[in-house]
Design a protein around this motif. Structure first.
Motif, short mmCIF file in Angstrom:
data_model
loop_
_atom_site.label_atom_id
_atom_site.label_comp_id
_atom_site.label_asym_id
_atom_site.label_seq_id
_atom_site.Cartn_x
_atom_site.Cartn_y
_atom_site.Cartn_z
N ALA A 90 -19.77 -26.95 -8.04
CA ALA A 90 -20.71 -27.30 -7.06
C ALA A 90 -20.65 -26.53 -5.72
O ALA A 90 -21.37 -26.03 -4.87
CB ALA A 90 -20.81 -28.80 -6.70
N ARG A 91 -19.25 -26.58 -5.35
CA ARG A 91 -18.73 -26.19 -3.94
C ARG A 91 -19.01 -24.55 -3.92
O ARG A 91 -19.64 -24.00 -2.89
CB ARG A 91 -17.51 -26.43 -3.83
N ALA A 92 -18.74 -24.17 -4.98
CA ALA A 92 -18.99 -22.45 -5.22
C ALA A 92 -20.51 -22.26 -5.21
O ALA A 92 -20.90 -21.19 -4.52
CB ALA A 92 -18.44 -21.93 -6.54
N THR A 141 -16.83 -30.36 -9.49
CA THR A 141 -16.90 -30.12 -8.17
C THR A 141 -16.59 -28.61 -7.47
O THR A 141 -17.11 -28.45 -6.74
CB THR A 141 -15.63 -31.18 -7.43
N THR A 142 -15.68 -28.18 -8.36
CA THR A 142 -15.32 -26.77 -7.93
C THR A 142 -16.64 -25.79 -8.02
O THR A 142 -17.12 -25.05 -7.30
CB THR A 142 -14.29 -26.22 -8.80
N ARG A 202 -22.94 -23.99 -3.70
CA ARG A 202 -23.29 -24.45 -2.43
C ARG A 202 -22.85 -23.35 -1.49
O ARG A 202 -23.82 -22.78 -0.55
CB ARG A 202 -22.82 -25.58 -1.88
N PHE A 203 -21.75 -22.67 -1.54
CA PHE A 203 -21.42 -21.52 -0.71
C PHE A 203 -22.15 -20.41 -0.72
O PHE A 203 -22.41 -19.65 0.08
CB PHE A 203 -19.83 -21.49 -0.84
N THR A 204 -22.24 -20.04 -2.16
CA THR A 204 -22.94 -18.83 -2.48
C THR A 204 -24.44 -19.05 -2.13
O THR A 204 -24.97 -17.93 -1.59
CB THR A 204 -22.84 -18.71 -4.06
N ARG A 212 -25.81 -20.64 0.25
CA ARG A 212 -26.07 -20.49 1.60
C ARG A 212 -25.99 -19.06 2.24
O ARG A 212 -26.31 -18.85 3.37
CB ARG A 212 -24.96 -21.65 2.28
#
Length: 94
Positions: free
Chosen positions: A37-39, A34-35, A41-43, A45
Motif C-alpha cells: 500500500a505504501r509503495a 502495508t508495504t 501510494r508513493f508511486t 502520487r
C-alpha cells in the motif's frame, strides 16, 4: 513448441503468486500489505514514477514472455501482438 493457453495462465499465476505468498509466509500478511500500500501510494502520487514503473513492468513482462516462448513468434513487437488480441476480441463479439 506451442504451450496451451491454460498452461500459460498457470505459469503466469504461479510466477506472481509464489513471491507474494512467500513474502506473506515469511513476514505475515499485515507487513506485506502495508508495504504494498505504501509503495502504491508513493508511486501513484508521482506520475512520472508511475509511468516508469508501469512501462518497466510491461517491458519486463513482454521480455520474459518472449524469452520463454509465450509470445507468438508471428508478431514481432508488442504493438502488433496487442492489436491482434484486440482484433480477436472484436471478432469474437460479432
Amino acid at each position: 513448441m506451442d504451450i496451451p493457453a491454460e498452461l500459460q495462465i498457470a505459469l503466469v499465476s504461479a510466477a506472481i503468486a509464489l513471491p507474494v505468498g512467500g513474502a506473506v509466509v515469511l513476514f505475515g500478511a499485515g507487513p506485506v500489505l502495508t508495504t504494498l500500500a505504501r509503495a502504491a501510494r508513493f508511486t501513484l502520487r508521482r506520475r512520472r514514477l508511475a509511468t516508469l514503473a508501469l512501462g518497466a513492468a510491461a517491458s519486463g513482462g513482454l521480455a520474459a514472455a518472449n524469452a520463454v516462448g509465450l509470445e507468438p513468434v508471428v508478431t514481432g513487437d508488442a504493438v502488433a501482438w496487442f492489436q491482434s488480441q484486440i482484433d480477436g476480441w472484436i471478432a469474437s463479439q460479432g
